[in-house]
Design an enzyme around this catalytic site. Sequence first.
Site, PDB file in Angstrom:
ATOM      1  N   ASP A  31       0.844  -1.197   0.000  1.00  8.48           N
ATOM      2  CA  ASP A  31       0.000   0.000   0.000  1.00  8.48           C
ATOM      3  C   ASP A  31       0.879   1.246   0.000  1.00  8.48           C
ATOM      4  O   ASP A  31       1.725   1.416   0.883  1.00  8.48           O
ATOM      5  CB  ASP A  31      -0.901   0.005   1.247  1.00  8.48           C
ATOM      6  CG  ASP A  31      -2.052  -0.982   1.124  1.00  8.48           C
ATOM      7  OD1 ASP A  31      -2.764  -0.925   0.104  1.00  8.48           O
ATOM      8  OD2 ASP A  31      -2.239  -1.801   2.040  1.00  8.48           O
ATOM      9  N   ASP A 171     -10.140  -5.588  -1.506  1.00 10.89           N
ATOM     10  CA  ASP A 171      -9.189  -5.028  -0.541  1.00 10.89           C
ATOM     11  C   ASP A 171      -9.885  -4.244   0.570  1.00 10.89           C
ATOM     12  O   ASP A 171     -10.554  -3.250   0.299  1.00 10.89           O
ATOM     13  CB  ASP A 171      -8.226  -4.107  -1.319  1.00 10.89           C
ATOM     14  CG  ASP A 171      -7.104  -3.551  -0.470  1.00 10.89           C
ATOM     15  OD1 ASP A 171      -6.889  -4.035   0.646  1.00 10.89           O
ATOM     16  OD2 ASP A 171      -6.430  -2.622  -0.961  1.00 10.89           O
ATOM     17  N   GLY A 172      -9.699  -4.713   1.804  1.00 11.53           N
ATOM     18  CA  GLY A 172     -10.174  -3.975   2.977  1.00 11.53           C
ATOM     19  C   GLY A 172     -11.113  -4.784   3.853  1.00 11.53           C
ATOM     20  O   GLY A 172     -12.121  -5.302   3.362  1.00 11.53           O
TER      21      GLY A 172
HETATM   22  C1  DX5 Z   1      -6.674   0.430   2.609  1.00 12.58           C
HETATM   23  C2  DX5 Z   1      -5.566  -0.400   1.981  1.00 12.58           C
HETATM   24  C3  DX5 Z   1      -5.760  -1.854   2.287  1.00 12.58           C
HETATM   25  C4  DX5 Z   1      -5.650  -2.139   3.750  1.00 12.58           C
HETATM   26  C5  DX5 Z   1      -6.154  -3.514   4.076  1.00 12.58           C
HETATM   27  O1  DX5 Z   1      -6.476   1.748   2.300  1.00 12.58           O
HETATM   28  O2  DX5 Z   1      -5.567  -0.256   0.589  1.00 12.58           O
HETATM   29  O3  DX5 Z   1      -4.850  -2.646   1.540  1.00 12.58           O
HETATM   30  O4  DX5 Z   1      -4.366  -1.998   4.234  1.00 12.58           O
HETATM   31  O5  DX5 Z   1      -5.956  -3.714   5.432  1.00 12.58           O
HETATM   32  P1  DX5 Z   1      -7.004  -4.478   6.324  1.00 12.58           P
HETATM   33  O6  DX5 Z   1      -6.985  -5.901   5.893  1.00 12.58           O
HETATM   34  O7  DX5 Z   1      -6.458  -4.271   7.694  1.00 12.58           O
HETATM   35  O8  DX5 Z   1      -8.341  -3.841   6.104  1.00 12.58           O
HETATM   36 ZN    ZN Z   2      -4.479  -1.845  -0.573  1.00 13.00          ZN
END
Ligand code: DX5
Ligand code: ZN
Length: 209
Positions: A31, A171-172
């Site tokens: 990220d 993602d998320g």
């Molecule tokens: C959010 C990022 C994600 C995030 C996912 O802005 O793009 O990749 O880090 O993390 P988790 O799994 O903790 O939601």
């Molecule tokens: Zn991400």
Amino acid sequence: MKVSTTFLSSKDIPKDLMLLDKTDTDYIHVDVMDGKFVSNKTMPFREMKHISDYTSKRLDIHLMVNEPSKYIPLYAELNAEYITFQIEIDEDIEKDLKMIKDYSIKCGLAIKPDTKVSSLIPYLPYLDLILVMSVEPGKGGQSFIVESENKIKEVRALLNSYNLDTIISVDGGINDKTVAMCHDADMVAAGSYIVLSDNFQEKISSLRK
Ligand code: DX5
Ligand code: ZN
């Protein structure tokens, strides 16, 4: 289900990258935040480039930045399988996708929860990956937005209608419960659920079922 693990929420990045290297995670999801497209800012490239000192996994790079054209040439130096950027930016998207392809790296577009699936249509011929954001981009540890399930289905239907094999990643807020809402996806990007646990492989395996 493929799994891409993000270290955004890691407390000790080098240590976690070395531990992830020993798991079967398919990719390391990187990220990148510029403090403009989203208010948070991740470490600068001069530090980020050391990722490959700690892992030989291929990278799935997610640029949450206003100007991908400034970041693509840098991140293309790393062991990247995919470079994905957000569709909501002001730059010439086609040009940025071509820039990624010119480095022989697969390219993707990410869509925020409020962005319409139809906005992807002009770029479909170029895309190797579509990243459906199931939280507002900006930070790790948020809850999965349940409406994302329908959005993933909508993207799948769109790809089917054009007969495309572009992969869908989500993602998320991914964990062993929310992954059930990602049936129509090929891959999930998960952070906190994996890196804040004491058994990375067990958590990764629980997402594959
Ligand atoms: C959010 C990022 C994600 C995030 C996912 O802005 O793009 O990749 O880090 O993390 P988790 O799994 O903790 O939601
Ligand atoms: Zn991400």
